[in-house]
Every structure is written in C-alpha cells, then in structure tokens.
Design a protein around this motif. Sequence first.
Motif, PDB file in Angstrom:
ATOM      1  N   GLU A 113       0.866  -1.174   0.000  1.00 46.42           N
ATOM      2  CA  GLU A 113       0.000   0.000   0.000  1.00 46.42           C
ATOM      3  C   GLU A 113       0.904   1.226   0.000  1.00 46.42           C
ATOM      4  O   GLU A 113       1.817   1.322   0.837  1.00 46.42           O
ATOM      5  N   GLY A 114       0.690   2.127  -0.961  1.00 49.74           N
ATOM      6  CA  GLY A 114       1.612   3.237  -1.105  1.00 49.74           C
ATOM      7  C   GLY A 114       0.945   4.588  -1.253  1.00 49.74           C
ATOM      8  O   GLY A 114      -0.250   4.687  -1.584  1.00 49.74           O
ATOM      9  N   LYS A 115       1.728   5.617  -1.022  1.00 49.96           N
ATOM     10  CA  LYS A 115       1.289   7.003  -1.175  1.00 49.96           C
ATOM     11  C   LYS A 115       2.371   7.779  -1.897  1.00 49.96           C
ATOM     12  O   LYS A 115       3.555   7.691  -1.558  1.00 49.96           O
ATOM     13  N   VAL A 116       1.959   8.556  -2.907  1.00 49.57           N
ATOM     14  CA  VAL A 116       2.876   9.354  -3.714  1.00 49.57           C
ATOM     15  C   VAL A 116       2.523  10.828  -3.539  1.00 49.57           C
ATOM     16  O   VAL A 116       1.360  11.223  -3.706  1.00 49.57           O
ATOM     17  N   THR A 117       3.512  11.642  -3.228  1.00 48.17           N
ATOM     18  CA  THR A 117       3.314  13.089  -3.158  1.00 48.17           C
ATOM     19  C   THR A 117       4.467  13.774  -3.887  1.00 48.17           C
ATOM     20  O   THR A 117       5.616  13.346  -3.774  1.00 48.17           O
ATOM     21  N   PRO A 118       4.168  14.817  -4.670  1.00 50.60           N
ATOM     22  CA  PRO A 118       5.248  15.549  -5.335  1.00 50.60           C
ATOM     23  C   PRO A 118       6.033  16.365  -4.312  1.00 50.60           C
ATOM     24  O   PRO A 118       5.466  16.886  -3.346  1.00 50.60           O
ATOM     25  N   ASN A 119       7.345  16.475  -4.518  1.00 51.37           N
ATOM     26  CA  ASN A 119       8.132  17.324  -3.626  1.00 51.37           C
ATOM     27  C   ASN A 119       8.302  18.713  -4.243  1.00 51.37           C
ATOM     28  O   ASN A 119       7.694  19.044  -5.264  1.00 51.37           O
ATOM     29  N   GLU A 120       9.153  19.523  -3.637  1.00 53.59           N
ATOM     30  CA  GLU A 120       9.297  20.923  -4.070  1.00 53.59           C
ATOM     31  C   GLU A 120       9.884  21.051  -5.471  1.00 53.59           C
ATOM     32  O   GLU A 120       9.741  22.096  -6.114  1.00 53.59           O
ATOM     33  N   LYS A 121      10.515  20.014  -6.004  1.00 51.63           N
ATOM     34  CA  LYS A 121      11.079  20.074  -7.352  1.00 51.63           C
ATOM     35  C   LYS A 121      10.031  19.842  -8.439  1.00 51.63           C
ATOM     36  O   LYS A 121      10.248  20.179  -9.606  1.00 51.63           O
ATOM     37  N   SER A 122       8.920  19.248  -8.066  1.00 53.47           N
ATOM     38  CA  SER A 122       7.967  18.750  -9.051  1.00 53.47           C
ATOM     39  C   SER A 122       7.044  19.851  -9.582  1.00 53.47           C
ATOM     40  O   SER A 122       6.635  20.755  -8.850  1.00 53.47           O
ATOM     41  N   ALA A 123       6.686  19.719 -10.883  1.00 60.92           N
ATOM     42  CA  ALA A 123       5.704  20.615 -11.503  1.00 60.92           C
ATOM     43  C   ALA A 123       4.292  20.082 -11.316  1.00 60.92           C
ATOM     44  O   ALA A 123       3.325  20.767 -11.639  1.00 60.92           O
ATOM     45  N   PHE A 124       4.173  18.897 -10.786  1.00 62.54           N
ATOM     46  CA  PHE A 124       2.877  18.230 -10.655  1.00 62.54           C
ATOM     47  C   PHE A 124       2.130  18.726  -9.419  1.00 62.54           C
ATOM     48  O   PHE A 124       2.719  18.929  -8.361  1.00 62.54           O
ATOM     49  N   LYS A 125       0.813  18.908  -9.573  1.00 63.06           N
ATOM     50  CA  LYS A 125      -0.040  19.324  -8.470  1.00 63.06           C
ATOM     51  C   LYS A 125      -1.130  18.275  -8.240  1.00 63.06           C
ATOM     52  O   LYS A 125      -1.716  17.775  -9.202  1.00 63.06           O
ATOM     53  N   VAL A 126      -1.377  17.965  -6.978  1.00 62.93           N
ATOM     54  CA  VAL A 126      -2.411  16.982  -6.645  1.00 62.93           C
ATOM     55  C   VAL A 126      -3.758  17.700  -6.626  1.00 62.93           C
ATOM     56  O   VAL A 126      -4.252  18.135  -5.582  1.00 62.93           O
ATOM     57  N   ARG A 127      -4.355  17.819  -7.799  1.00 66.36           N
ATOM     58  CA  ARG A 127      -5.659  18.469  -7.938  1.00 66.36           C
ATOM     59  C   ARG A 127      -6.373  17.898  -9.151  1.00 66.36           C
ATOM     60  O   ARG A 127      -5.747  17.356 -10.061  1.00 66.36           O
ATOM     61  N   ALA A 128      -7.695  18.022  -9.151  1.00 67.28           N
ATOM     62  CA  ALA A 128      -8.509  17.451 -10.220  1.00 67.28           C
ATOM     63  C   ALA A 128      -8.059  17.973 -11.580  1.00 67.28           C
ATOM     64  O   ALA A 128      -7.800  19.168 -11.746  1.00 67.28           O
ATOM     65  N   GLY A 129      -7.965  17.063 -12.542  1.00 66.74           N
ATOM     66  CA  GLY A 129      -7.558  17.420 -13.893  1.00 66.74           C
ATOM     67  C   GLY A 129      -6.083  17.248 -14.162  1.00 66.74           C
ATOM     68  O   GLY A 129      -5.664  17.234 -15.319  1.00 66.74           O
ATOM     69  N   SER A 130      -5.270  17.094 -13.123  1.00 69.23           N
ATOM     70  CA  SER A 130      -3.834  16.905 -13.321  1.00 69.23           C
ATOM     71  C   SER A 130      -3.581  15.554 -13.983  1.00 69.23           C
ATOM     72  O   SER A 130      -4.163  14.545 -13.589  1.00 69.23           O
ATOM     73  N   GLN A 131      -2.712  15.539 -14.980  1.00 71.20           N
ATOM     74  CA  GLN A 131      -2.377  14.307 -15.681  1.00 71.20           C
ATOM     75  C   GLN A 131      -0.915  13.931 -15.421  1.00 71.20           C
ATOM     76  O   GLN A 131      -0.056  14.799 -15.236  1.00 71.20           O
ATOM     77  N   PHE A 132      -0.673  12.642 -15.415  1.00 69.28           N
ATOM     78  CA  PHE A 132       0.672  12.133 -15.164  1.00 69.28           C
ATOM     79  C   PHE A 132       0.770  10.741 -15.769  1.00 69.28           C
ATOM     80  O   PHE A 132      -0.219  10.183 -16.262  1.00 69.28           O
ATOM     81  N   ARG A 133       1.951  10.178 -15.747  1.00 65.19           N
ATOM     82  CA  ARG A 133       2.163   8.813 -16.221  1.00 65.19           C
ATOM     83  C   ARG A 133       2.692   7.967 -15.066  1.00 65.19           C
ATOM     84  O   ARG A 133       3.487   8.441 -14.257  1.00 65.19           O
TER      85      ARG A 133
END
Length: 368
Positions: A302-322
């Motif tokens: 069981e895992g959890k992923v969060t972007p750190n300060e370097k990342s351009a990714f935001k955990v919000r609706a509509g965000s896309q990633f691979r």
Amino acid sequence: MDMLGNAGTITANAAGLITVKSVKAPLYIFDVPADLQEVVPLRLAAPNVLPENGLLKAELTVSNPFASPLRGTLSAAEIPGASIALAKTSVNLAPGASETIAVELRAESLKRRPYLLGAALKDPAGKLVSSAQTIFQSLGIVQMVPRLKAPIVLDGDDSEWGNIQGTVCDDPDSVVHGKPNYAEVWVPQWLNRDDLSITIKTAWRKSDGIYFLLKVRDDTLMPAPDDQIGLAFRYDCLEFFFDSRKYSEQGTTISPGADQAVVVPQIGETAAACKLWYAKRDLSHLNLECVGRKTADGYLIEGKVTPNEKSAFKVRAGSQFRMDFLVDDTDSLDPKWMRKAAMALHGKFSNYNNSDIWGRYELSLETK
C-alpha cells in the motif's frame, strides 16, 4: 498433387465453390484458373489507431457469394480491457446480397500496444462459415483516478479499498519478461496466475496525495535481503514508475521528474514499512511511502505518492501524469536463474528508458 507425387483433382460444386481441406502434409495445386478468387463472406474495416476518446467505430461487411441464402450468427472476439458491440448479430442474406453492420469498441483499460479486432460468422448449426480480423494501435487510454472522501491510512488494511475498482493482470499478455516458452520448459519462466499475477487499485485525496494498493499472487516469496537492496530487482519486488514532469514533457526520454523506485515487499503478517531504493534519489521529484505485508497467496503493498518541491505536478482534479507498476519475480537464489519473470500493468521490460509506454492517468472529480 500430394508430397509423394500422387495426382488428384479438386472439383467445384454446383455454386462454383472449391473447398480445400487443410492438412499437415504439403499439397501442390497446378493449372489454377486466372479468374479464381477467394470467397470472403466477412470483411472488417476499422481505423488504424484507437481514437483519443477510447471509442473505435468499425464496419463489418457481410456478403453472400453462395447460391443459397446465408443465415447465421455474428460474434466479436473478446479483447480484455474493452467492450465490443455489434449493431446486429443475426444474418439472413439472399444470394448475391450484402449488408454493412456497425461495430463499436469501447476501450476501458487497453494498454499502449497493437490489438487484434476479430469477428466470426457461424451457421445455425454452430459451424464456422467465415471470420475477419483487423489490427489497430492503442495509445493507451487515460485512466481516471477517483477521489476519496474519507482519509486512507497506510496500514496494509485492504478493506478500505472495497469500493475502488481494480485492474487485474494474470495472463501471458502482461508478462514482459519470462514469457512461457514451451520449447524450453526447463528454463525458469512465468507458469500461471498463482506463480505471478497482480491487481492494482488507485485513488487520490485533495491536498494530500495519490494512493495505490498492489496485491500480488506469488507462491514463492523471496524479497531482497538488507544487504542487497541495490539489487532488489533481481528478487521479488515492485518497480514503481511515475512521470510528474510538465504535460508537454511526459512520455519522452527519461529526465529529472520521471522517477523509478524499487519497493521491497514485507513478508511478515503484520504490515510494516517497505524499504525503498531510488534509481536517482537526489533528482527525485516525488516522495514515496509504502507499507506491506504477507497475504494468503502472496503479498500486498500500500503506497502514497506526493510531489516534492522540485515537481511541476499538483495533486488536484484534472492533473495528468504517467505511472506504471512492474513486478519482478524469482523462485531461486541461484544467480543464473534469478528474476525469472516480470509483469507490467502498462509498459515493457524496458520501462526505465522511456515513459512513453507508461500508463496515462488523470485525477478525476468522481468521488468514492
């Protein structure tokens, strides 16, 4: 003429049709008329590439080249991860007549690879009359990740995931290393779904992170010992891939923001934190937390992923990633036979080279 030089004749029936029975031994045919043509009761036409919306519209043309009415039932070959519907399934055509039937394929969880779309016509007695096939390329549909209302705790309790739909990989198509080789059965390889199969569930929480539950069926558990964490991929483990770069950069050659981490499973019955190994820890754009435990038929992570300060990714609706999950399996500590098989949710054994083959995901507004 057969392979021994025995001559024979093939005679057309009253309708002008010639039937040749397939046999193992070679059969040589001479004096073929110039106007001889293949009888094709079914023709299937479809786009070469699955549209971005996941709906592929094809046309199945049914023709009756016979001197008597053509009656029967149409069906489409199943494609795991897609639903296929025919506008009609019954056929009743007069001699010389034809009709075109709409076929719709709706992709649900197709990977990024070619797929074979097939249809068949059987007569009222169930005998195959004709079949047709065509190939289309799937670019991989965008997987919508549902949003969780209630908090989720990393504690190895999979009951929290009961209302989240999972994706199952349990057949040779998902095996990216160690595919069954019946010519060399003594070589360590994937055997069956009990040997290695995986189920993955994903979800997200606003202003929190992306969660996943990986359940692995594995009848022989062999995770890497503490002094072999850097070589954990040779043992039982999860290779986790996450591309959090800008949308325009996703799917390109690996660069900072396209991360790979190896997760070592726990084999105790009580959930505990998993040891992690990052391909490029100093350049990582994500924080990864994982817990794991042994299950009745394998293990779970069981895992959890969060972007750190370097990342351009935001955990919000509509965000896309691979993202992708590749599970390695070994049943022997003999260095020659370690890492006998691997199974991937989306990509290939070469996942570490390019994120183009990783799964495409989007954070959905749908709540669970």
